[in-house]
Design an enzyme around this catalytic site. Structure first.
Site, PDB file in Angstrom:
ATOM      1  N   LYS A  23      11.910 -76.911 -56.805  1.00 25.63           N
ATOM      2  CA  LYS A  23      12.831 -76.088 -55.577  1.00 25.63           C
ATOM      3  C   LYS A  23      13.081 -77.282 -54.350  1.00 25.63           C
ATOM      4  O   LYS A  23      14.247 -77.033 -53.804  1.00 25.63           O
ATOM      5  CB  LYS A  23      11.682 -75.046 -55.014  1.00 25.63           C
ATOM      6  CG  LYS A  23      12.037 -74.678 -53.599  1.00 25.63           C
ATOM      7  CD  LYS A  23      10.839 -73.495 -53.131  1.00 25.63           C
ATOM      8  CE  LYS A  23      10.152 -73.856 -51.989  1.00 25.63           C
ATOM      9  NZ  LYS A  23      10.327 -74.711 -50.872  1.00 25.63           N
ATOM     10  N   CYS A 121       8.409 -71.481 -43.738  1.00 29.98           N
ATOM     11  CA  CYS A 121       7.217 -70.723 -43.887  1.00 29.98           C
ATOM     12  C   CYS A 121       6.447 -70.972 -42.508  1.00 29.98           C
ATOM     13  O   CYS A 121       6.326 -72.153 -41.790  1.00 29.98           O
ATOM     14  CB  CYS A 121       6.279 -71.397 -45.112  1.00 29.98           C
ATOM     15  SG  CYS A 121       6.709 -70.908 -46.686  1.00 29.98           S
ATOM     16  N   ARG A 126       7.058 -76.535 -37.100  1.00 28.60           N
ATOM     17  CA  ARG A 126       8.019 -77.247 -37.964  1.00 28.60           C
ATOM     18  C   ARG A 126       9.053 -77.342 -37.041  1.00 28.60           C
ATOM     19  O   ARG A 126      10.337 -76.712 -37.223  1.00 28.60           O
ATOM     20  CB  ARG A 126       8.420 -76.273 -39.106  1.00 28.60           C
ATOM     21  CG  ARG A 126       7.119 -75.628 -39.881  1.00 28.60           C
ATOM     22  CD  ARG A 126       7.606 -75.095 -41.306  1.00 28.60           C
ATOM     23  NE  ARG A 126       7.860 -76.173 -42.015  1.00 28.60           N
ATOM     24  CZ  ARG A 126       8.300 -76.049 -43.213  1.00 28.60           C
ATOM     25  NH1 ARG A 126       8.256 -74.642 -43.759  1.00 28.60           N
ATOM     26  NH2 ARG A 126       8.779 -76.712 -44.013  1.00 28.60           N
ATOM     27  N   ARG A 419      10.373 -66.794 -53.693  1.00 30.49           N
ATOM     28  CA  ARG A 419      11.357 -67.962 -53.137  1.00 30.49           C
ATOM     29  C   ARG A 419      11.243 -69.202 -53.870  1.00 30.49           C
ATOM     30  O   ARG A 419      12.085 -69.808 -53.787  1.00 30.49           O
ATOM     31  CB  ARG A 419      10.805 -68.209 -51.382  1.00 30.49           C
ATOM     32  CG  ARG A 419      11.433 -67.537 -50.349  1.00 30.49           C
ATOM     33  CD  ARG A 419      11.264 -68.117 -49.156  1.00 30.49           C
ATOM     34  NE  ARG A 419      11.441 -69.575 -49.178  1.00 30.49           N
ATOM     35  CZ  ARG A 419      10.745 -70.457 -48.386  1.00 30.49           C
ATOM     36  NH1 ARG A 419       9.861 -69.757 -47.492  1.00 30.49           N
ATOM     37  NH2 ARG A 419      11.029 -71.602 -48.400  1.00 30.49           N
TER      38      ARG A 419
HETATM   39  N1  EPU Z   1       8.033 -82.883 -38.232  1.00 30.61           N
HETATM   40  C1  EPU Z   1       8.504 -82.960 -36.957  1.00 30.61           C
HETATM   41  N2  EPU Z   1       9.611 -83.244 -36.468  1.00 30.61           N
HETATM   42  C2  EPU Z   1      10.718 -82.878 -37.609  1.00 30.61           C
HETATM   43  C3  EPU Z   1      10.404 -82.927 -38.815  1.00 30.61           C
HETATM   44  C4  EPU Z   1       8.939 -82.874 -39.038  1.00 30.61           C
HETATM   45  O1  EPU Z   1       7.365 -83.183 -36.024  1.00 30.61           O
HETATM   46  O2  EPU Z   1      11.997 -83.147 -37.106  1.00 30.61           O
HETATM   47  C5  EPU Z   1       6.860 -82.771 -38.780  1.00 30.61           C
HETATM   48  C6  EPU Z   1       6.518 -81.446 -39.099  1.00 30.61           C
HETATM   49  O3  EPU Z   1       6.001 -80.454 -38.412  1.00 30.61           O
HETATM   50  C7  EPU Z   1       5.311 -81.511 -40.310  1.00 30.61           C
HETATM   51  C8  EPU Z   1       5.618 -83.155 -40.656  1.00 30.61           C
HETATM   52  O4  EPU Z   1       6.538 -83.662 -39.998  1.00 30.61           O
HETATM   53  O5  EPU Z   1       3.939 -81.747 -39.573  1.00 30.61           O
HETATM   54  C9  EPU Z   1       5.960 -82.948 -42.153  1.00 30.61           C
HETATM   55  O6  EPU Z   1       7.140 -82.321 -42.135  1.00 30.61           O
HETATM   56  P1  EPU Z   1       8.256 -82.701 -43.225  1.00 30.61           P
HETATM   57  O7  EPU Z   1       9.482 -82.885 -42.599  1.00 30.61           O
HETATM   58  O8  EPU Z   1       8.142 -83.799 -44.163  1.00 30.61           O
HETATM   59  O9  EPU Z   1       8.570 -81.287 -44.171  1.00 30.61           O
HETATM   60  P2  EPU Z   1       9.733 -80.628 -44.456  1.00 30.61           P
HETATM   61  O10 EPU Z   1      10.784 -81.607 -44.741  1.00 30.61           O
HETATM   62  O11 EPU Z   1      10.078 -79.582 -43.380  1.00 30.61           O
HETATM   63  C10 EPU Z   1       9.173 -80.398 -47.112  1.00 30.61           C
HETATM   64  C11 EPU Z   1       9.104 -79.101 -48.075  1.00 30.61           C
HETATM   65  C12 EPU Z   1       7.714 -78.786 -47.944  1.00 30.61           C
HETATM   66  C13 EPU Z   1       6.606 -79.694 -47.997  1.00 30.61           C
HETATM   67  C14 EPU Z   1       6.819 -80.756 -47.191  1.00 30.61           C
HETATM   68  C15 EPU Z   1       5.955 -82.092 -47.164  1.00 30.61           C
HETATM   69  C16 EPU Z   1      11.314 -78.483 -48.491  1.00 30.61           C
HETATM   70  C17 EPU Z   1      12.253 -77.330 -48.369  1.00 30.61           C
HETATM   71  N3  EPU Z   1      10.072 -78.290 -47.807  1.00 30.61           N
HETATM   72  O12 EPU Z   1       9.325 -79.779 -45.723  1.00 30.61           O
HETATM   73  O13 EPU Z   1       7.473 -77.735 -48.508  1.00 30.61           O
HETATM   74  O14 EPU Z   1       5.465 -79.086 -47.500  1.00 30.61           O
HETATM   75  O15 EPU Z   1       8.236 -81.229 -47.305  1.00 30.61           O
HETATM   76  O16 EPU Z   1       5.998 -82.414 -48.583  1.00 30.61           O
HETATM   77  O17 EPU Z   1      11.544 -79.651 -49.272  1.00 30.61           O
HETATM   78  C18 EPU Z   1       6.960 -75.330 -49.639  1.00 30.61           C
HETATM   79  O18 EPU Z   1       7.511 -76.011 -50.688  1.00 30.61           O
HETATM   80  O19 EPU Z   1       6.456 -74.467 -49.442  1.00 30.61           O
HETATM   81  C19 EPU Z   1       7.058 -76.370 -48.407  1.00 30.61           C
HETATM   82  C20 EPU Z   1       6.435 -76.041 -47.051  1.00 30.61           C
END
Ligand code: EPU
Length: 438
Positions: A23, A121, A126, A419
């Site tokens: 996903k 989620c 986030r 999802r």
């Molecule tokens: N963060 C910030 N600022 C930002 C972006 C992120 O502070 O602008 C923080 C977040 O709050 C978090 C950390 O950085 O504490 C890591 O977040 P990351 O950006 O790595 O996560 P993401 O890209 O939003 C993706 C996956 C998540 C998965 C994470 C970590 C997707 C669509 N989502 O999220 O997947 O947990 O990477 O591997 O790719 C899931 O599949 O259920 C899911 C939540």
């Protein structure tokens, strides 16, 4: 549609299921197609709601998408990319966070982009500050409006040198999708290097991008003037594979996960073995099973790749309620990913959450009042309960708890699970789970 599943637990899961593309890669590869001048073909695409959401978002922007769902093949033709109406994007995006990744490609294609306020989620705040900082550094003008964020690139986008405060997956993808067609060189330090990101780099290279990845979390991109389409087979979903593995362990079962791959799951497999689970790897998948006897408690810290994924944490915690002794889990990626343990406590689990960093390393959530460490004392029998799905992974964990518990549980809000888990009810059926819709 009936959104409640009545699960009659206590039966070990036995049998075989298949996982398809990840996903968290497929959605990004779909966005990457926006950057091409010709059509792209993506294979091994699962039938999950997130794919439908991104398909709709692409169609709103003029991309023609055809999806052979049974074969798992998506064809994306971005020949006529156009701006979409804000209200339509908002209505369509729902709880998805993917629209933020449209920014770079749309700025390249149209010179402007609009993204509504984002969902995702409920596992922490986030924020999107890293994303917006990146886009600004490339030269985008970012303005907050009542309904979301408006971006323009009046002078084009230009390569830049950036260091991320934390190796964020989404921010690294944002940078890649923007830098590949920006003018000049871009260097990103402290980048995320998850396998899903590496596969996105594979896709972008197929399209004509020039990207190198160093051993020290540094990614360098040389911008190019144009990109073509791609043909690619998505890597498989290691979160789904680990979720079924945890379900096998928690129910004392035996599940062969066709499509599961070892290299992307090394950290999970080590932990699974330490808890007392066993696995056998072959060319087509991985068999995960409970060998009988007691499970062992462990100390675990979630981390960015190559560490133990945060998304593996929630399903595994259910299995840890069945391990002998005290397990400690320190969540270092999200500040608020233990909300799902409330329901487990209600089912008889002994889990306490703490504000302190209980793992080997202090993390950025220490001293900030986030309940981000958990101590699980087991084994505790689980009893059936009426539970509400809180988020995608937490929801699957509730499902595992219901499968492991004696009696009939009502699991409410199961649409959230669609999802990210393809045909999960069919798979439960194939594994011998007893459940009904009422
Ligand atoms: N963060 C910030 N600022 C930002 C972006 C992120 O502070 O602008 C923080 C977040 O709050 C978090 C950390 O950085 O504490 C890591 O977040 P990351 O950006 O790595 O996560 P993401 O890209 O939003 C993706 C996956 C998540 C998965 C994470 C970590 C997707 C669509 N989502 O999220 O997947 O947990 O990477 O591997 O790719 C899931 O599949 O259920 C899911 C939540």
């Amino acid at each position: 549609m009936n959104d409640v599943l009545y699960v009659n637990g206590g039966t070990p899961l036995h049998g075989e299921i298949t996982v398809r593309g990840a996903k968290n890669f497929v959605s990004k590869a779909m966005v990457a197609a926006l950057l091409g001048e010709g059509p792209s073909v993506l294979r091994n695409v699962p039938q999950i709601r997130d794919v439908g959401v991104v398909t709709g978002l692409l169609e709103l922007h003029g991309v023609s998408v055809t999806h052979d769902e049974a074969a798992g093949v998506l064809t994306l033709d971005p020949s006529n990319v156009e701006s979409a109406h804000v209200a339509d994007i908002d209505a369509h995006a729902g709880s998805s966070r993917i629209p933020i990744l449209f920014c770079g490609p749309l700025l390249h294609r149209l010179g402007e982009a609009f993204i509504p306020d984002l969902g995702g989620c409920r596992i922490g705040d986030r924020p999107i500050n890293y994303h917006l900082d990146i886009l600004r550094q490339f030269g985008a003008v970012v303005e907050k409006r009542a309904q979301g964020i408006e971006l323009r690139a009046p002078n084009g986008l230009h390569g830049t040198k950036i260091e991320l405060p934390y190796p964020s997956v989404g921010a690294t993808e944002q940078l890649l999708l923007t830098a590949v067609r920006a003018d000049g060189l871009t260097e990103l330090s402290n980048a995320a290097i998850e396998p899903e990101i590496m596969d996105l780099i594979n896709v972008l290279q197929k399209m004509g991008a020039i990207i190198s990845v160093d051993t020290d979390r540094v990614i360098r991109i040389e911008g190019v003037g144009r990109l073509g389409g791609y043909q690619h087979t998505a890597l498989s979903d290691r979160i789904e594979a680990a979720s079924w593995a945890s379900a096998a362990l928690a129910t004392r079962g035996d599940v062969y996960v066709r499509g599961a791959t070892q290299p992307e799951m090394t950290a999970f497999l080590n932990t699974f073995r330490k808890v007392g689970g066993e696995f056998e790897i072959d060319d087509d998948g991985i068999r995960f099973f409970h060998p009988g006897g007691d499970l062992r408690s462990i100390v675990l810290e979630t981390d960015v790749h190559p560490g133990f994924m945060t998304d593996w944490q929630q399903p595994l915690v259910v299995a840890l309620t069945q391990a002998t002794g005290l397990s400690i889990v320190h969540e270092t990626v999200y500040e608020n990913r233990f909300g799902f343990t409330d329901a487990l406590r209600g089912m008889g689990a002994t889990i306490q959450v703490y504000r302190e960093c209980l793992g080997g390393h202090p993390c950025r959530f220490g001293q900030r009042n986030f309940y981000h460490s958990a101590v699980i004392s087991g084994p505790t029998p689980l009893a059936a309960a009426d539970i509400e799905v809180p988020d995608l992974r937490g929801g699957f964990s509730h499902l595992i708890a219901a499968l492991a518990a004696k009696g009939t549980s009502a699991v409410r809000g199961i649409q959230l699970i669609d999802r990210g888990y393809e045909h999960f009810q069919d798979k439960l059926g194939a594994l011998g789970a007893e459940f009904s819709h009422g």
